[in-house]
Scaffold this active site. Structure first.
Site, PDB file in Angstrom:
ATOM      1  N   MET A 286      71.187  -1.319  36.218  1.00 46.57           N
ATOM      2  CA  MET A 286      72.418  -2.092  36.472  1.00 46.57           C
ATOM      3  C   MET A 286      72.914  -2.676  35.153  1.00 46.57           C
ATOM      4  SD  MET A 286      71.321  -4.201  39.848  1.00 46.57           S
ATOM      5  CE  MET A 286      70.390  -3.462  41.186  1.00 46.57           C
TER       6      MET A 286
ATOM      7  N   HIS B  31      61.958   4.934  42.385  1.00 45.31           N
ATOM      8  CA  HIS B  31      63.407   4.718  42.327  1.00 45.31           C
ATOM      9  C   HIS B  31      63.661   3.607  41.312  1.00 45.31           C
ATOM     10  CE1 HIS B  31      67.503   4.695  44.037  1.00 45.31           C
ATOM     11  NE2 HIS B  31      67.451   3.373  43.880  1.00 45.31           N
TER      12      HIS B  31
ATOM     13  N   MET C  59      73.625   2.420  38.252  1.00 44.76           N
ATOM     14  CA  MET C  59      74.728   1.544  38.695  1.00 44.76           C
ATOM     15  C   MET C  59      75.411   0.994  37.446  1.00 44.76           C
ATOM     16  SD  MET C  59      72.742  -0.215  41.866  1.00 44.76           S
ATOM     17  CE  MET C  59      71.127   0.218  41.237  1.00 44.76           C
TER      18      MET C  59
ATOM     19  N   HIS D 221      68.741   5.489  39.449  1.00 44.40           N
ATOM     20  CA  HIS D 221      69.976   5.148  40.168  1.00 44.40           C
ATOM     21  C   HIS D 221      70.846   4.363  39.201  1.00 44.40           C
ATOM     22  CE1 HIS D 221      71.883   2.711  43.722  1.00 44.40           C
ATOM     23  NE2 HIS D 221      72.763   3.472  43.100  1.00 44.40           N
TER      24      HIS D 221
ATOM     25  N   SER E 151      61.636   1.305  45.397  1.00 44.28           N
ATOM     26  CA  SER E 151      62.525   0.808  44.344  1.00 44.28           C
ATOM     27  C   SER E 151      61.786  -0.257  43.539  1.00 44.28           C
ATOM     28  CB  SER E 151      63.776   0.194  44.973  1.00 44.28           C
ATOM     29  OG  SER E 151      64.383  -0.666  44.032  1.00 44.28           O
TER      30      SER E 151
HETATM   31  O1  LIG Z   1      70.119   0.101  44.466  1.00 47.98           O
HETATM   32  C1  LIG Z   1      69.655  -0.855  45.060  1.00 47.98           C
HETATM   33  C2  LIG Z   1      70.381  -2.135  45.143  1.00 47.98           C
HETATM   34  O2  LIG Z   1      71.565  -2.014  44.463  1.00 47.98           O
HETATM   35  C3  LIG Z   1      68.375  -0.666  45.757  1.00 47.98           C
HETATM   36  O3  LIG Z   1      67.626   0.390  45.233  1.00 47.98           O
HETATM   37  C4  LIG Z   1      67.547  -1.849  46.126  1.00 47.98           C
HETATM   38  O4  LIG Z   1      66.679  -2.209  45.120  1.00 47.98           O
HETATM   39  C5  LIG Z   1      66.776  -1.573  47.373  1.00 47.98           C
HETATM   40  O5  LIG Z   1      66.081  -2.716  47.713  1.00 47.98           O
HETATM   41  P1  LIG Z   1      65.755  -3.068  49.240  1.00 47.98           P
HETATM   42  O6  LIG Z   1      67.062  -3.198  49.965  1.00 47.98           O
HETATM   43  O7  LIG Z   1      64.942  -1.927  49.774  1.00 47.98           O
HETATM   44  O8  LIG Z   1      64.995  -4.333  49.146  1.00 47.98           O
HETATM   45 FE   LIG Z   2      68.930   1.883  44.161  1.00 52.96          FE
END
Ligand SMILES: O=C(CO)[C@@H](O)[C@H](O)COP(=O)(O)O
Ligand SMILES: [Fe+2]
Length: 252
Positions: free
Chosen positions: A39, A35, A78, A76, A10
């Site tokens: 947001m 990823h 959000m 992703h 991510s």
């Molecule tokens: O979608 C999300 C958070 O909302 C994730 O993709 C986080 O970015 C993952 O980060 P780690 O928990 O692996 O640090």
């Molecule tokens: Fe995510």
């Protein structure tokens, strides 16, 4: 047999001032996908960036040559209005548009100036729209959402309206670096039992410490932000995450 491991760092945990280089470095360290956490400050209490940044970052990573190939941009979303941004993200180079079930079924969106309705549609209509634009479609559920909302969507006899991937959040969406919620894994187990070949992604708190539980449950797409970008040797972390998933293939 479940699909092979796909490791998707991510980039929320990357250095945003060096985003292009961070992305290409991560791919060089063995990542399969990137990823990309989008947001909007409404659906989640945090903001990241939109399609213009994805457009700039995309050329730093080779495009996948097939669906789910190396270099897939796994976006992703959000965001409160997932339908509204499908076209922009396609243009920006997104390969897999993963929206939240909770956002798709809410009805707060307004029409857009571009002339198409942003009013929320059913998940199946949104999946069809994403497919029509040539992207893979993913559907994500938050920790408080029951996995039962997905069965009808996954059982749809119309292939274009079925998701290619399900994302089970293992933290409340909004921030990187949170603690893994093992309480969400029964959702993964239930999905894997019914759908041996489905791509099942887990996101939030994944690391060398938590990967065994996620892999035992049947997850194959592993998102890891802080565990990869905070590591002294990110390649080693990626390798261990992959090994944990692939060593369970055929045994679940
Ligand atoms: O979608 C999300 C958070 O909302 C994730 O993709 C986080 O970015 C993952 O980060 P780690 O928990 O692996 O640090
Ligand atoms: Fe995510």
């Amino acid at each position: 047999m479940s699909p092979p491991a796909i490791i998707a760092p991510s980039i929320l945990s990357a250095d945003f001032a060096e985003l292009g280089r961070a992305c290409s470095d991560t791919m060089g360290q063995g990542a399969d996908w990137l990823h990309v956490d989008i947001m909007d400050g409404h659906f989640v209490p945090n903001m990241t960036f939109g399609a213009p940044v994805v457009t700039k970052v995309r050329p730093h990573v080779d495009r996948p040559t097939r669906a789910y190939g190396r270099g897939t941009f796994d976006c992703h979303m959000m965001i409160a209005e997932p339908k509204r941004w499908v076209r922009d993200f396609k243009k920006a180079g997104c390969d897999l548009y993963c929206f939240h079930y909770e956002a798709a079924v809410s009805s707060t969106a307004a029409d857009t100036p571009e002339g198409y309705s942003a009013a929320q549609t059913s998940p199946k209509e949104l999946i069809r729209f994403i497919h029509e634009l040539g992207m893979q479609a993913g559907i994500a559920i938050k920790p408080k959402t029951s996995v039962d909302v997905l069965w009808d969507i996954l059982e749809n006899p119309v292939a274009e309206e079925r998701p290619d991937m399900v994302l089970v959040m293992t933290v409340e969406p909004g921030f990187g670096g949170q603690s893994f919620m093992a309480s969400e894994l029964p959702k993964v187990t239930a999905l894997r039992k019914k759908y041996p070949e489905l791509h099942i992604e887990v996101d939030g708190g994944l690391s060398e410490k938590t990967i065994d539980q996620a892999a035992d449950a049947g997850a194959n797409v592993i998102v890891a932000g802080s565990a990869v970008f905070g590591a002294a040797d990110p390649g080693e972390v990626i390798r261990k995450l992959r090994e944990a998933v692939d060593s369970r293939r055929g045994k679940l």
